[in-house]
Motif scaffolding. Structure first.
Motif, PDB file in Angstrom:
ATOM      1  N   ASP A  40       0.822  -1.221   0.000  1.00  0.00           N
ATOM      2  CA  ASP A  40       0.000   0.000   0.000  1.00  0.00           C
ATOM      3  C   ASP A  40       0.852   1.265   0.000  1.00  0.00           C
ATOM      4  O   ASP A  40       0.779   2.097   0.926  1.00  0.00           O
ATOM      5  CB  ASP A  40      -0.935   0.015   1.221  1.00  0.00           C
ATOM      6  CG  ASP A  40      -1.833  -1.204   1.283  1.00  0.00           C
ATOM      7  OD1 ASP A  40      -2.363  -1.598   0.223  1.00  0.00           O
ATOM      8  OD2 ASP A  40      -2.005  -1.776   2.382  1.00  0.00           O
ATOM      9  N   THR A  42       2.500   4.918  -0.438  1.00  0.00           N
ATOM     10  CA  THR A  42       1.969   6.273  -0.401  1.00  0.00           C
ATOM     11  C   THR A  42       2.827   7.179  -1.278  1.00  0.00           C
ATOM     12  O   THR A  42       3.841   6.762  -1.838  1.00  0.00           O
ATOM     13  CB  THR A  42       1.986   6.804   1.036  1.00  0.00           C
ATOM     14  OG1 THR A  42       3.353   6.909   1.466  1.00  0.00           O
ATOM     15  CG2 THR A  42       1.232   5.858   1.981  1.00  0.00           C
ATOM     16  N   GLU A  43       2.421   8.436  -1.352  1.00  0.00           N
ATOM     17  CA  GLU A  43       3.231   9.398  -2.095  1.00  0.00           C
ATOM     18  C   GLU A  43       4.606   9.572  -1.460  1.00  0.00           C
ATOM     19  O   GLU A  43       5.593   9.820  -2.152  1.00  0.00           O
ATOM     20  CB  GLU A  43       2.509  10.752  -2.163  1.00  0.00           C
ATOM     21  CG  GLU A  43       1.331  10.753  -3.129  1.00  0.00           C
ATOM     22  CD  GLU A  43       1.745  10.303  -4.528  1.00  0.00           C
ATOM     23  OE1 GLU A  43       2.753  10.830  -5.055  1.00  0.00           O
ATOM     24  OE2 GLU A  43       1.063   9.419  -5.082  1.00  0.00           O
ATOM     25  N   ASP A  54       3.819  -2.405  -5.332  1.00  0.00           N
ATOM     26  CA  ASP A  54       2.853  -2.599  -4.258  1.00  0.00           C
ATOM     27  C   ASP A  54       2.733  -4.090  -3.954  1.00  0.00           C
ATOM     28  O   ASP A  54       2.067  -4.839  -4.680  1.00  0.00           O
ATOM     29  CB  ASP A  54       1.503  -2.026  -4.675  1.00  0.00           C
ATOM     30  CG  ASP A  54       0.448  -2.118  -3.571  1.00  0.00           C
ATOM     31  OD1 ASP A  54       0.749  -2.676  -2.504  1.00  0.00           O
ATOM     32  OD2 ASP A  54      -0.683  -1.640  -3.789  1.00  0.00           O
TER      33      ASP A  54
END
Length: 441
Positions: A40, A42-43, A54
């Motif tokens: 998961d 993120t930026e 991912d």
């Protein structure tokens, strides 16, 4: 992307700056692009890598899926490192399948599961006893009755802790007369992944055997006393004599053998007897130490282990050198003076409580300017959190700071205790708005 690829398998979010540091060096020294595998993403993850895959390292099919998802770039992957406890086994399996040099995947589970490690010790208990290394009694527990059984067998007390959890989360000391129902209630969040009880190791002093490959050094740990034995500081260099050093190194290396470490990083926590002849491993880790210990090593010994880790992965690391300390240094965990709801925004905009605390500590010991200096400081979280004055784990602190001590007019250990006291006064003075504890826990 073109050129060689460095594959980084997972990391703990608190260590994002270290991943960025690894990336920058891989680019500069090896002309490499960096691919990060993380669940998961993120930026923030995408900002520290050229490409992010991912994938959760705890998935049963992680190795197969990782090989599949990396298929298009496989020929360019020249090096790989595993940077989290969650990925220590599955990440090593993936690197091995990709044909990259990596420490043993088969033995790596012992560096993730505290229960698996104790089983490994039990298998060679006679060998360890011959080396004066204690193997504490242990048992996996999943019910209140099992907790009571362990207490009956160990009425002097024991440690209860999650099988796989970091930062001292969920670790508690249980003594005779404690309410086991309450203890079991504290264990509930960790039961799904496993909880173990361990005999108390009857040694007071604790150190860690740290390093990379054959390069090793000893770090001295300062822990809180009481029910929650949380780490409050790490100190380099460790203050030990030749006998104590030999005992700690012997215990640290046997931990590496049991978890399959050979060329990669390690951080093995070890307790030492008062006479310096006996030791016991608290837990092993096949990753760099936390609490900025590798940064402390850079300031104290002048060696950059992050750079060396990347060079080792690419097969270009130079011969290990002898480590000679040029100063002393410490990472200090910084708490709150009373149970309260806290956010860094509570601190006045122009306030610098850590600098104030360091200045007050230097004055207390009569240190000249430049003898005690700040090298790093960070709030542990920008969010508002309920913190306890008596920390229950390392996430229960407000901040952490690093200092370097030069000269011989004070001992770094004494300085650390004084600095933590001075911090509480400095923080109280810097708080713009008092914020009482919002809810009881």
């Amino acid at each position: 992307m073109t050129g060689p690829i460095l594959l980084i398998v997972d990391y703990n979010l608190s260590r994002i700056d270290e991943v960025r540091y690894l990336r920058d060096y891989a680019r500069e020294r090896h002309g490499a692009t960096v691919v990060l595998i993380r669940a998961d993403p993120t930026e923030a993850d995408r900002s520290i890598a050229d490409e992010v895959v991912d994938l959760d390292p705890l998935r049963d099919d992680f190795t197969e899926m990782g090989e599949k998802l990396l298929g298009g770039m496989r020929e360019r992957i020249r090096a790989g490192i595993v940077f989290s406890d969650n990925a220590v086994r599955s990440g090593a399996e993936l690197l091995e399948r990709l044909g990259l040099p990596v420490d043993s995947p088969r033995l790596a589970e012992g560096a993730f599961s505290k229960y698996r490690y104790r089983l490994g010790e039990a298998d060679v208990a006679d060998l360890l006893a011959a080396q004066r290394i204690m193997v504490p009694a242990f048992a996996e527990v999943a019910s209140l009755d099992q907790l009571r059984d362990f207490m009956r067998d160990h009425p002097e007390g024991f440690i209860v802790k999650p099988v796989a959890e970091g930062n001292n989360r969920g670790v508690a000391m249980v003594r005779s007369g404690d309410d086991l129902t309450s203890v079991f209630a504290e264990m509930l969040p960790y039961l799904e992944d496993g909880v173990i009880c361990e005999e108390i190791i009857p040694y007071r002093r604790e150190y860690s055997f740290d390093g990379l490959g054959s390069l090793a050094f000893l770090t001295e740990k300062i822990s809180a006393r009481g029910r929650y034995p949380v780490e409050v500081a790490q100190v380099l260099p460790a203050r030990v004599n030749a006998r104590e050093r030999s005992t700690l190194e012997r215990a640290g290396r046997q931990a590496n053998w049991l978890v399959g470490q050979c060329d990669g990083p390690f951080h093995n926590e070890v307790k030492l007897s008062d006479d310096g002849l006996r030791a016991a491993v608290v837990e092993p880790n096949r990753r760099p130490a936390g609490m900025k210990i590798w940064s402390l090593a850079r300031w104290v010994y002048g060696i950059d282990l992050h750079h060396r880790w990347v060079d080792t992965a690419f097969g270009t690391a130079s011969e290990a050198e002898r480590l000679v300390p040029g100063c002393s240094a410490s990472t200090v965990m910084l708490g709150v003076g009373s149970d309260r709801s806290f956010s860094p925004d509570d601190v006045g905009a122009d306030a610098d409580p850590f600098a104030d605390a360091v200045r007050a500590t230097a004055e207390r010991f009569g240190l000249a300017e430049g003898e005690l200096t700040v090298t790093e400081f960070s709030w542990l979280s920008p969010e508002r959190r309920d913190l306890h004055a008596v920390a229950r784990d390392n996430a229960d602190f407000a901040a952490q700071g690093c200092v370097v001590l030069r000269g011989d007019r004070a001992d770094i250990r004494t300085v650390v205790h004084a600095l933590r006291e001075a911090w509480l006064d400095a923080l109280d003075s810097a708080l713009a708005l008092p914020a009482p504890l919002r809810k009881a826990r």
